[in-house]
Design an enzyme around this catalytic site. Structure first.
Site, PDB file in Angstrom:
ATOM      1  CB  CYS A 107      -0.913   0.066   1.327  1.00  0.00           C
ATOM      2  SG  CYS A 107      -2.184  -1.227   1.181  1.00  0.00           S
ATOM      3  CD  GLU A 120      -8.773   1.196   1.422  1.00  0.00           C
ATOM      4  OE1 GLU A 120      -8.260   2.093   2.019  1.00  0.00           O
ATOM      5  OE2 GLU A 120      -8.327  -0.060   1.534  1.00  0.00           O
TER       6      GLU A 120
END
Lengths: 135, 135, 135, 135, 135, 135
Positions: free
Chosen positions: A34, A125
């Site tokens: 990420c 998300e």
């Protein structure tokens, strides 16, 4: 007995998890992929819930269309097709995790809801990763 | 009567629609907000369909688990949590539209499918935008 | 220009991938955890597509409600809340992979569709694993 | 190798299955509860697929945003929040089954698609009832 | 204002509703087809919600990836591709209803969540049948 | 620690938002296209949550199948394939917004739940518009 309405809005954005005060190694250790420098992205869903009394004349807590327009103007227009780390002033200085995004959306919407009261902000998300802020 | 299997894989990536040979104004005119300089992103779904004979011993055209591992190794590992314009060698020099992405995935997977034959590649940028390449 | 209708039906069943002519080790090698002796299970979705002419009087190829009842009687009632390896005569001697299940459903439904013709059978073992049989 | 794009649009409408040349009893016999006099309704999904060559400059068959606007102007604006039996001139004299609706949408869109060619129209009355028209 | 994260994990399992202290007739009367001797199965979804403070440095309550790994190790690895009545020690002596499964998962995960606190366990047997345990 | 079960049921109905005490212009101003005279429609989803103790013998709060039959008899049979403004006595004199529909369903179901207690009624007009009533 309490009444609520929820509406869902969608936006597509890039983001990168990165605390600028940490070294690249530390960011990689905490955030893994990420934290990749060029970022990645999501089709986000925002689910906003308002709590209130059903108006006996209109049968509505708050017009869902009005609520959607308010969300679109105050949030979606500022994040859709944007990079959350670079293009969104209300996220300046904030690591754009789903949790922080939900909290930031709460701060924007809470004072704007005039009929009823903001009860919950959900940020999806993906259909596997969800952050929630609730009164 | 023809038999097929389809498997779906997911990845999250950033991208930006931009033809580097055009001016910024031309990119903005053609691609609109999809051309924003810092990019945006999606939760992509890849749906891969293989056509073949059902093996009478195994009852399978091709083991779905094997097919998923092949896709994960050859495609997903190279695009997941990446920026499609900057981090993906197999997309170098290609505008990363859903159509071009589907065609590029086809080129990678087609020679790798040994049992049966690749029949279709679907790229879902969202549940509203889909690109398909089919033999 | 060709017309089709598709209907979807759901059922829940247990199954185990196992070729009884192989050793347990061979089954484990080919099918992995899908070969666990006590079986596992799925919420299956069956999507049946019929091709035909739209009747100018009814505006239908074949009444979708009739088609659903036909599928429910001929297939769903025989597999729902069953173990596909033990409780389903039409699967006797067949390894209950998604591919074999789609082919077996085709054989049952094909002679039963009187208006129009069976065009495709899809078996979704999950939203990631799909088998298709098409004319 | 052939390329396609698909886009999905949504609308909410009421309809009633009723052939005005039949008696009420005949309509009830053929269409069952779908023939209830005051109508019922659905959240429809329209999935439009266009076949064409990927333009090497833009990486697109046809801009998905342009395609959506074309569908919204030519179809969605005329059916969303409408009663298909009473409010939609392009369905005059047509029983608004999913099949007939798909065929009517095909007739509207086919001459409007200039880049590439219309390949398929899908009408989802629900996630269980689908009508398809394909070239 | 309270913050939460939710993650979803999937597994496929067989089960049979059967109280071994009852007669077959009693089991059939209470559980119906869910009591068929050879069992049936589902694609289960597990949705785990953790309540906590957003760490101002990481922007996270608890790393979603860490939470998923914890769930996968402590629960999914023990139920995926298993028969819940025969292969799962933590369900010994428990009728594997969705409610009991949710309660059993709560007992496993509650002591393992170190940052924040377990708030809710949801077990989806299908998209129509859900059991929930909440603090 | 509190336990719940939720079940989901679907129905298709037409409705029109209209307060009969207002002028057509006022209805148009408040409800917009939702007030179109001939109505529009939705595929509604009803999600009913019951709170209670898990019976140690059955492993259930309340049999989900029994709960579904209760909902189908008391609610779904009265609204499915109906026009909510004209065909549904329990909505007489009520503007059929999602909020009012949720409240009306609560009033019907609350006295009928004998094991456990009704905790929440959710009405999904679409996957974007949701009304909730909760104790």
């Amino acid at each position: 007995m309490q009444s609520y309405i929820s509406v869902r809005r969608h936006f597509s954005a890039a983001h990168r998890l990165c605390n600028p005060e940490w070294s690249p190694e530390e960011n990689q250790r905490i955030y893994g992929t990420c934290s990749n420098p060029n970022g990645h992205g999501h089709n986000y869903t925002l689910e906003i819930t308002v709590c209130g009394k059903i108006d006996p004349e209109t049968g509505m807590i708050l017009d869902m269309k009005t609520l959607k327009e308010l969300i679109d103007d105050a949030v979606i227009a500022r994040v859709d097709h944007k990079h959350l780390n670079h293009d969104v002033p209300f996220l300046d200085g904030i690591v754009p995790t789903a949790e922080n995004l939900a909290a930031a959306v709460w701060k924007i919407l809470d004072p704007l809801i005039q009929e009823g009261a903001l009860h919950e902000v959900r940020v999806y998300e993906s259909d596997r990763n969800i952050a929630i802020v609730r009164r």
